[in-house]
Scaffold this active site. Sequence first.
Site, short mmCIF file in Angstrom:
data_model
loop_
_atom_site.label_atom_id
_atom_site.label_comp_id
_atom_site.label_asym_id
_atom_site.label_seq_id
_atom_site.Cartn_x
_atom_site.Cartn_y
_atom_site.Cartn_z
CB SER A 8 -0.02 -5.50 2.09
OG SER A 8 0.00 -5.30 0.71
CG ASP A 12 -1.22 -2.13 -1.74
OD1 ASP A 12 -0.51 -1.12 -1.91
OD2 ASP A 12 -0.75 -3.22 -1.37
CG ASP A 29 1.79 -1.56 1.70
OD1 ASP A 29 0.86 -1.97 0.98
OD2 ASP A 29 2.88 -2.16 1.80
CG ASP A 42 3.34 -3.07 -1.52
OD1 ASP A 42 2.11 -2.92 -1.59
OD2 ASP A 42 3.87 -4.07 -0.99
#
Length: 564
Positions: free
Chosen positions: A145, A295, A297, A299
């Site tokens: 993340s 960010d 990834d 999400d």
Amino acid sequence: MRNIDALHDRWLNHPEMPRKLVSELKKMSTKAKTDAFYQDTEFGTAGMRGILGAGTNRINIFTIRKAAYGFGLYVLKHILDAKERGIVIAHDNRHMSKEFTEESMYTLRSLGIKTFIFDELKPTPLLSYAVRHLKAAGGIMITASHNPKNYNGFKVYDDTGAQLTPEKVDLLLAELNTLPDALDIKIADIPNGYVLLSDDVELTYYSKVMKIQLRRDLPKNDFKIVFSPQHGTGRKLGMRALNVIGYNVIPVTEQMEPDPDFSGTKSPNPEEKAAYTEAIKYARAYGAHLIITTDPDADRLGIVAKNKQNDFDYLTGNESAALLLDYLCKTNLELGHKIKGKYLYTTIVSSSLANKIAESHGLKVKEFLTGFKFIGAQIAEDDAKKETNFFFGYEESYGLLAAPFVRDKDAIQAIVLYSEMALYYYLQGKTLGDALNELYAKHGYHHDITKSVAFPGAAGQSEMKEILARLRKDPPTTLGGLDILRYDDYLTSKSITKGVMTQLTLPKSDVIRYHLTGGTTISIRPSGTEPKCKIYYGIIANNEKEAQELLTLLENDIKVRFTL
């Protein structure tokens, strides 16, 4: 007590140890050995996440192999027809992400489980969607993340497309506990057995994202947006969505291409102001009104908005979500959509401002423990009951979900809706700061901020546990000069109000929460993804000045109690 030296020497002399890890092992100091081997990498609030490197407490091909093997055993035992339904695997831009994807794939195939993989890095919400779209038995997302570049991780999803909740993680851990040491797990070399996913999955996801727009016909005119994916997975879908909708988009060129070193940004974390340094330069140069960054990834998402002074306001995850929730409620009601009785799903450490907004529009509110997996699991439960209770879900750490075809935080959905909301207010002559001040005038001034105290290594973890144990043994009666009206300990499931104890109904978790005079709250919990303790201040005051003064008092008191 572990024999650190013996573990270290076993790894050092293992015949399959990659050269890079051998070199690292040879250079380890006594402290480095302890930190790398004092425990196995644990599953936290968002799966298994840690520092890349050699050791049982690090992320490497051996710890990933063991995690994938255990997850494979879990789905075979607990999910119907898991072999045939298969597991979807995706990854982000980080160091070793592609290699860990392949390691997971080989491991699952050795158990006879069909695997689906993408041809390149993809966002976490697309992985969640793909599990549901393909009716797969589960999913794996290789990502750390927003963590620094020396981290990577392993997130797991069940067949509903949601991350595993604690009771399911316990079942997974039970399978992991039956396995030998990570170095002793051998996998067979099985050819084929995997499916390279076509563009169909991504295109159907994208189509659903585009349908969540509410005011498609708003004139875009001179409204300008600066966009950055922070070198991560949001670049293609994020840019495509903004361009197709018709915005004037200025990409932060230095941050558009995948880069595991994040060399074009000071931070890939939307929670940190440093993440916006380059984007603000672009916004000033091009006269942009809104900055959006996802960010790595994709999400989570953060926004920075131009104000009336031609400067820029950084909006926290609580502030931006409160604005969007209010916008979605008002717009749906204006369009004649029924929302009364539907739910805001939020967390115990998120702002109470959103709860007040929701209730003012006729929504109900349900709070969960930290971690979007609880919200995803509730949506899955609603779905199983053929209920359509969900309206909006969010947590303070810049993650939200507006349409439940995904069961995790979705920054691509957030891109579409935050852009529309900002444009709507812009056309009314308002900034997002103006809109937020209107909410404060109606619901009271809220200042929600999260502070962290780092506790690195084995010694740090021990110190953090000791401090939390002391807070539980001798709970304070006041903080910052304010009386504590209620004390919640989610680890013991006890809530105490004026000496009267009641039971908390949420699952047990290492969280302490204080409810103070005037509605202010303080929540303390160890991070589930990093070696630190998080302190969430939810301050309610008459104005910003009073809120800052109270924050200072509370912070000073907490520092004393943390013996800092």
